[in-house]
Design an enzyme around this catalytic site. Sequence first.
Site, PDB file in Angstrom:
ATOM      1  N   GLY A  46      -4.888  -9.943  11.979  1.00 25.98           N
ATOM      2  CA  GLY A  46      -5.000 -11.322  11.542  1.00 25.98           C
ATOM      3  C   GLY A  46      -6.218 -11.502  10.656  1.00 25.98           C
ATOM      4  O   GLY A  46      -7.185 -10.735  10.753  1.00 25.98           O
ATOM      5  N   GLN A  51     -12.883 -15.896   6.490  1.00 24.81           N
ATOM      6  CA  GLN A  51     -13.462 -14.551   6.509  1.00 24.81           C
ATOM      7  C   GLN A  51     -13.583 -13.939   5.117  1.00 24.81           C
ATOM      8  O   GLN A  51     -14.324 -12.974   4.937  1.00 24.81           O
ATOM      9  CB  GLN A  51     -12.631 -13.627   7.400  1.00 24.81           C
ATOM     10  CG  GLN A  51     -12.659 -14.016   8.863  1.00 24.81           C
ATOM     11  CD  GLN A  51     -11.734 -13.133   9.664  1.00 24.81           C
ATOM     12  OE1 GLN A  51     -10.547 -13.418   9.769  1.00 24.81           O
ATOM     13  NE2 GLN A  51     -12.269 -12.049  10.192  1.00 24.81           N
ATOM     14  N   CYS A  92     -12.437  -8.294  15.768  1.00 26.52           N
ATOM     15  CA  CYS A  92     -12.422  -9.156  14.580  1.00 26.52           C
ATOM     16  C   CYS A  92     -12.907  -8.345  13.384  1.00 26.52           C
ATOM     17  O   CYS A  92     -13.882  -7.606  13.502  1.00 26.52           O
ATOM     18  CB  CYS A  92     -13.357 -10.343  14.824  1.00 26.52           C
ATOM     19  SG  CYS A  92     -13.454 -11.484  13.440  1.00 26.52           S
ATOM     20  N   LEU A  93     -12.233  -8.503  12.244  1.00 26.12           N
ATOM     21  CA  LEU A  93     -12.648  -7.754  11.050  1.00 26.12           C
ATOM     22  C   LEU A  93     -14.044  -8.167  10.582  1.00 26.12           C
ATOM     23  O   LEU A  93     -14.701  -7.400   9.883  1.00 26.12           O
ATOM     24  CB  LEU A  93     -11.629  -7.941   9.915  1.00 26.12           C
ATOM     25  CG  LEU A  93     -10.239  -7.323  10.170  1.00 26.12           C
ATOM     26  CD1 LEU A  93      -9.304  -7.636   9.006  1.00 26.12           C
ATOM     27  CD2 LEU A  93     -10.330  -5.819  10.403  1.00 26.12           C
ATOM     28  N   HIS A 134      -7.426 -17.220  17.884  1.00 22.19           N
ATOM     29  CA  HIS A 134      -8.619 -16.573  17.314  1.00 22.19           C
ATOM     30  C   HIS A 134      -8.779 -16.966  15.835  1.00 22.19           C
ATOM     31  O   HIS A 134      -9.866 -17.353  15.404  1.00 22.19           O
ATOM     32  CB  HIS A 134      -8.458 -15.051  17.483  1.00 22.19           C
ATOM     33  CG  HIS A 134      -9.508 -14.214  16.837  1.00 22.19           C
ATOM     34  ND1 HIS A 134     -10.316 -13.352  17.545  1.00 22.19           N
ATOM     35  CD2 HIS A 134      -9.879 -14.077  15.534  1.00 22.19           C
ATOM     36  CE1 HIS A 134     -11.152 -12.737  16.710  1.00 22.19           C
ATOM     37  NE2 HIS A 134     -10.902 -13.149  15.483  1.00 22.19           N
ATOM     38  N   GLU A 135      -7.673 -16.882  15.076  1.00 25.65           N
ATOM     39  CA  GLU A 135      -7.750 -17.177  13.638  1.00 25.65           C
ATOM     40  C   GLU A 135      -7.998 -18.663  13.392  1.00 25.65           C
ATOM     41  O   GLU A 135      -8.722 -19.038  12.475  1.00 25.65           O
ATOM     42  CB  GLU A 135      -6.475 -16.728  12.914  1.00 25.65           C
ATOM     43  CG  GLU A 135      -6.138 -15.242  13.032  1.00 25.65           C
ATOM     44  CD  GLU A 135      -7.283 -14.298  12.718  1.00 25.65           C
ATOM     45  OE1 GLU A 135      -8.163 -14.659  11.913  1.00 25.65           O
ATOM     46  OE2 GLU A 135      -7.308 -13.195  13.296  1.00 25.65           O
ATOM     47  N   HIS A 138     -11.561 -19.429  13.530  1.00 31.26           N
ATOM     48  CA  HIS A 138     -12.283 -19.110  12.285  1.00 31.26           C
ATOM     49  C   HIS A 138     -12.273 -20.307  11.335  1.00 31.26           C
ATOM     50  O   HIS A 138     -13.266 -20.593  10.682  1.00 31.26           O
ATOM     51  CB  HIS A 138     -11.626 -17.924  11.570  1.00 31.26           C
ATOM     52  CG  HIS A 138     -12.053 -16.581  12.058  1.00 31.26           C
ATOM     53  ND1 HIS A 138     -13.364 -16.161  12.048  1.00 31.26           N
ATOM     54  CD2 HIS A 138     -11.331 -15.530  12.537  1.00 31.26           C
ATOM     55  CE1 HIS A 138     -13.434 -14.917  12.515  1.00 31.26           C
ATOM     56  NE2 HIS A 138     -12.214 -14.509  12.825  1.00 31.26           N
TER      57      HIS A 138
HETATM   58 NI    NI Z   1     -11.584 -12.689  13.575  1.00 33.52          NI
END
Ligand code: NI
Length: 172
Positions: A46, A51, A92-93, A134-135, A138
């Site tokens: 995701g 991000q 998470c990226l 989660h997304e 963000h």
């Molecule tokens: Ni993340």
Amino acid sequence: MARLPILRYPDPRLHTIAKPVAAVDARVRRLVDDMIETMYANDGVGLAATQVDQHERVIVMDTSEQHDSPLVLINPEIVERSEEMALAEEGCLSVPQIYDKVERHARVKVRALGRDGAAFEIDAEGLTAVCVQHEMDHLLGKVFVEYLSPLKRNRIRTKMLKKTRDEAKGAP
Ligand code: NI
């Protein structure tokens, strides 16, 4: 399509609140396509526009086993949440190589616009439910490490700052 640079925690831009997308036009579709390419290139499940330093309510996800079913959520809204909660490990990226458990709603119903601008709803559970919550965090400027204890969060912060410094110096 192009790969976009991903902001790394604790970059303050990760705390920006995203604005709704006014119209799903060619510019937004290009952002979506670039985000999908960036997500796959980084082996993510995701990615939120936040991000990649684009502060609009756009999410891409792919929780399929084959990583061949991208899901695009523009202006996502959670319209139903289960009372039941579930604890699952997240990564998470923007916080590479850090994994920890976070409690989320076990199931959520989400309403969003797709890449074609059409509205749809999904009933998410399991990894998809974790990922969408989660997304969506963000997009509100929240990173999953903020659910962890201050001690853990400070350790992660220090680790990430060191990693970023080392990379800038060209260390492996
Ligand atoms: Ni993340």
